[in-house]
Design a protein around this motif. Structure first.
Motif, PDB file in Angstrom:
ATOM      1  N   GLN A  93      -8.199 -43.928 -48.755  1.00  0.00           N
ATOM      2  CA  GLN A  93      -7.700 -42.566 -48.886  1.00  0.00           C
ATOM      3  C   GLN A  93      -7.329 -42.043 -47.502  1.00  0.00           C
ATOM      4  N   PRO A  94      -6.103 -41.545 -47.325  1.00  0.00           N
ATOM      5  CA  PRO A  94      -5.738 -40.990 -46.007  1.00  0.00           C
ATOM      6  C   PRO A  94      -6.656 -39.836 -45.641  1.00  0.00           C
ATOM      7  N   PRO A  95      -6.991 -39.710 -44.363  1.00  0.00           N
ATOM      8  CA  PRO A  95      -7.845 -38.591 -43.963  1.00  0.00           C
ATOM      9  C   PRO A  95      -7.162 -37.265 -44.261  1.00  0.00           C
ATOM     10  N   GLY A  96      -7.880 -36.357 -44.849  1.00  0.00           N
ATOM     11  CA  GLY A  96      -7.304 -35.061 -45.183  1.00  0.00           C
ATOM     12  C   GLY A  96      -7.685 -34.008 -44.163  1.00  0.00           C
ATOM     13  N   GLU A  97      -7.329 -32.785 -44.481  1.00  0.00           N
ATOM     14  CA  GLU A  97      -7.618 -31.682 -43.565  1.00  0.00           C
ATOM     15  C   GLU A  97      -9.108 -31.410 -43.461  1.00  0.00           C
ATOM     16  N   ALA A  98      -9.877 -31.922 -44.433  1.00  0.00           N
ATOM     17  CA  ALA A  98     -11.319 -31.702 -44.370  1.00  0.00           C
ATOM     18  C   ALA A  98     -11.945 -32.434 -43.184  1.00  0.00           C
ATOM     19  N   LEU A  99     -11.273 -33.471 -42.698  1.00  0.00           N
ATOM     20  CA  LEU A  99     -11.804 -34.262 -41.592  1.00  0.00           C
ATOM     21  C   LEU A  99     -11.123 -33.884 -40.285  1.00  0.00           C
ATOM     22  N   VAL A 100     -11.843 -34.029 -39.198  1.00  0.00           N
ATOM     23  CA  VAL A 100     -11.256 -33.821 -37.874  1.00  0.00           C
ATOM     24  C   VAL A 100     -10.207 -34.906 -37.643  1.00  0.00           C
ATOM     25  N   GLY A 101      -8.996 -34.505 -37.290  1.00  0.00           N
ATOM     26  CA  GLY A 101      -7.894 -35.445 -37.156  1.00  0.00           C
ATOM     27  C   GLY A 101      -8.045 -36.369 -35.958  1.00  0.00           C
ATOM     28  N   THR A 102      -7.614 -37.622 -36.155  1.00  0.00           N
ATOM     29  CA  THR A 102      -7.635 -38.607 -35.063  1.00  0.00           C
ATOM     30  C   THR A 102      -6.249 -39.188 -34.798  1.00  0.00           C
ATOM     31  N   HIS A 103      -5.247 -38.749 -35.563  1.00  0.00           N
ATOM     32  CA  HIS A 103      -3.905 -39.309 -35.405  1.00  0.00           C
ATOM     33  C   HIS A 103      -3.252 -38.787 -34.123  1.00  0.00           C
ATOM     34  N   ILE A 104      -2.706 -39.707 -33.320  1.00  0.00           N
ATOM     35  CA  ILE A 104      -2.011 -39.341 -32.091  1.00  0.00           C
ATOM     36  C   ILE A 104      -0.520 -39.482 -32.331  1.00  0.00           C
ATOM     37  N   PRO A 105       0.249 -38.391 -32.307  1.00  0.00           N
ATOM     38  CA  PRO A 105       1.693 -38.491 -32.525  1.00  0.00           C
ATOM     39  C   PRO A 105       2.353 -39.368 -31.457  1.00  0.00           C
ATOM     40  N   PRO A 106       3.474 -40.013 -31.797  1.00  0.00           N
ATOM     41  CA  PRO A 106       4.158 -40.878 -30.821  1.00  0.00           C
ATOM     42  C   PRO A 106       4.490 -40.171 -29.514  1.00  0.00           C
ATOM     43  N   GLY A 107       4.881 -38.886 -29.592  1.00  0.00           N
ATOM     44  CA  GLY A 107       5.218 -38.162 -28.363  1.00  0.00           C
ATOM     45  C   GLY A 107       4.036 -38.035 -27.429  1.00  0.00           C
ATOM     46  N   VAL A 108       2.844 -37.863 -27.988  1.00  0.00           N
ATOM     47  CA  VAL A 108       1.647 -37.772 -27.154  1.00  0.00           C
ATOM     48  C   VAL A 108       1.320 -39.138 -26.559  1.00  0.00           C
ATOM     49  N   GLN A 109       1.512 -40.200 -27.341  1.00  0.00           N
ATOM     50  CA  GLN A 109       1.323 -41.558 -26.806  1.00  0.00           C
ATOM     51  C   GLN A 109       2.233 -41.793 -25.609  1.00  0.00           C
ATOM     52  N   ARG A 110       3.495 -41.386 -25.742  1.00  0.00           N
ATOM     53  CA  ARG A 110       4.439 -41.587 -24.635  1.00  0.00           C
ATOM     54  C   ARG A 110       4.049 -40.741 -23.430  1.00  0.00           C
ATOM     55  N   LEU A 111       3.564 -39.527 -23.685  1.00  0.00           N
ATOM     56  CA  LEU A 111       3.143 -38.650 -22.585  1.00  0.00           C
ATOM     57  C   LEU A 111       2.033 -39.293 -21.774  1.00  0.00           C
ATOM     58  N   VAL A 112       1.031 -39.830 -22.445  1.00  0.00           N
ATOM     59  CA  VAL A 112      -0.076 -40.482 -21.745  1.00  0.00           C
ATOM     60  C   VAL A 112       0.432 -41.692 -20.969  1.00  0.00           C
ATOM     61  N   SER A 113       1.334 -42.456 -21.575  1.00  0.00           N
ATOM     62  CA  SER A 113       1.872 -43.652 -20.920  1.00  0.00           C
ATOM     63  C   SER A 113       2.650 -43.299 -19.662  1.00  0.00           C
ATOM     64  N   ARG A 114       3.466 -42.259 -19.745  1.00  0.00           N
ATOM     65  CA  ARG A 114       4.364 -41.928 -18.634  1.00  0.00           C
ATOM     66  C   ARG A 114       3.709 -41.070 -17.564  1.00  0.00           C
ATOM     67  N   MET A 115       2.577 -40.447 -17.891  1.00  0.00           N
ATOM     68  CA  MET A 115       1.849 -39.661 -16.894  1.00  0.00           C
ATOM     69  C   MET A 115       0.622 -40.412 -16.397  1.00  0.00           C
ATOM     70  N   GLY A 116       0.652 -41.738 -16.547  1.00  0.00           N
ATOM     71  CA  GLY A 116      -0.511 -42.549 -16.223  1.00  0.00           C
ATOM     72  C   GLY A 116      -0.919 -42.547 -14.766  1.00  0.00           C
ATOM     73  N   ASP A 117      -0.066 -42.025 -13.871  1.00  0.00           N
ATOM     74  CA  ASP A 117      -0.468 -41.940 -12.465  1.00  0.00           C
ATOM     75  C   ASP A 117      -1.595 -40.926 -12.273  1.00  0.00           C
ATOM     76  N   ASN A 118      -1.758 -40.029 -13.228  1.00  0.00           N
ATOM     77  CA  ASN A 118      -2.819 -39.028 -13.176  1.00  0.00           C
ATOM     78  C   ASN A 118      -3.913 -39.362 -14.180  1.00  0.00           C
ATOM     79  N   PRO A 119      -5.131 -38.899 -13.943  1.00  0.00           N
ATOM     80  CA  PRO A 119      -6.152 -39.026 -14.981  1.00  0.00           C
ATOM     81  C   PRO A 119      -5.764 -38.140 -16.164  1.00  0.00           C
TER      82      PRO A 119
END
Length: 284
Positions: A93-119
């Protein structure tokens, strides 16, 4: 009738083919016959074995756990609809709104990848660490080998067993009392939105039983938002690093992006640059 297991393997291969190493911040070596991720690269990103990825794609592994499905979805940078479809194909069953979300949108993944020079790191609304940059690992210690409990920021703040393995330690003028109170108020806000999340309930119960300070702050009933602040990180290799810590909430999500930055040309910036270049993430 659709063969769900066959579709699972086929989609995993398709999703793997559409992501390049550059999309996920993975260095490339040698000649590549295809532009997409290799199986071993996906396996490393998701924290599973290459053999398991092969068996999933071939339909020989039919019941991946929810944790594996979530990790594959993050590694492949699936959007919400794709992630939910992956859960259903796995018989979950896909996690619903009742659960704390853990999905990372692709844009956030790219942000972390491209800002990797910083913590930089991404946390859930319950302050579970989901992903981080190499410089974050160099400053605080590599999180990959730690348990989910040890990667929770609130647990690290209140309990010694969760802080085992940390390298850089934050230092505050008030000894961290304000920081800890802010985290508790923020966690209560999350609990109000997700009162039936069993993992969140277990986190709070463990903190209440293990930390008198947390229990007292929780009883106060304070509700608030954990905000940005300046802090000093004491690192055993480079010494004190004064940083601006900024917390951003992802639009349409409860995820928290935490960044540590220092002004260009300052000693702190030079120390962060040294950690980034040297790849220091542990101390003997």
């Amino acid at each position: 009738m659709t063969d769900a297991h066959g579709e699972l393997g086929s989609l995993l291969r398709s999703w793997r083919d559409r992501r390049s190493p550059a999309d996920v911040g993975t260095p490339t070596y040698g000649v590549r016959r295809a532009a997409g991720l290799r199986r071993e690269e996906l396996a490393a990103l998701a924290g599973v074995s290459v053999d398991y990825v092969v068996r999933l794609e071939q339909g020989r592994a039919r019941t991946p756990s929810a944790q594996v499905v979530a990790a594959l979805g993050r590694a492949l940078q699936l959007d919400r609809h794709e992630q939910d479809h992956l859960y259903r194909l796995a018989g979950l069953q896909p996690p619903g709104e009742a659960l704390v979300g853990t999905h990372i949108p692709p844009g956030v993944q790219r942000l972390v990848s491209r800002m990797g020079d910083n913590p930089i790191a991404v946390f859930t609304a319950a302050w579970d660490l989901l992903t981080w940059s190499p410089t974050w690992a160099a400053l605080f210690g590599e999180p990959a080998g730690r348990t989910a409990w040890q990667r929770n920021l609130v647990a690290q703040a209140f309990l010694a067993d969760a802080a085992v393995g940390q390298v850089g330690r934050a230092r505050y003028p008030d000894g961290g009392a304000g920081f800890r109170a802010s985290l508790v108020a923020d966690l209560r806000r999350t609990q109000g939105r997700h009162p039936h999340d069993p993992s969140l309930r277990a986190l709070i119960e463990r903190l209440q039983s293990g930390s008198p300070e947390f229990a007292q702050l929780w009883r106060s009933g304070a509700v608030g938002e954990h905000l940005s602040e300046q802090k000093t990180i004491d690192h055993p290799v480079v010494g004190a690093v004064e940083v601006d810590c900024d917390v951003f909430t992802v639009s349409g999500s409860e995820l928290r992006i935490v960044t540590m930055t220092a002004a260009t040309g300052t000693p702190a910036a030079e120390k962060l640059d040294f950690l980034r270049v040297s790849g220091v993430n542990s101390v003997a």
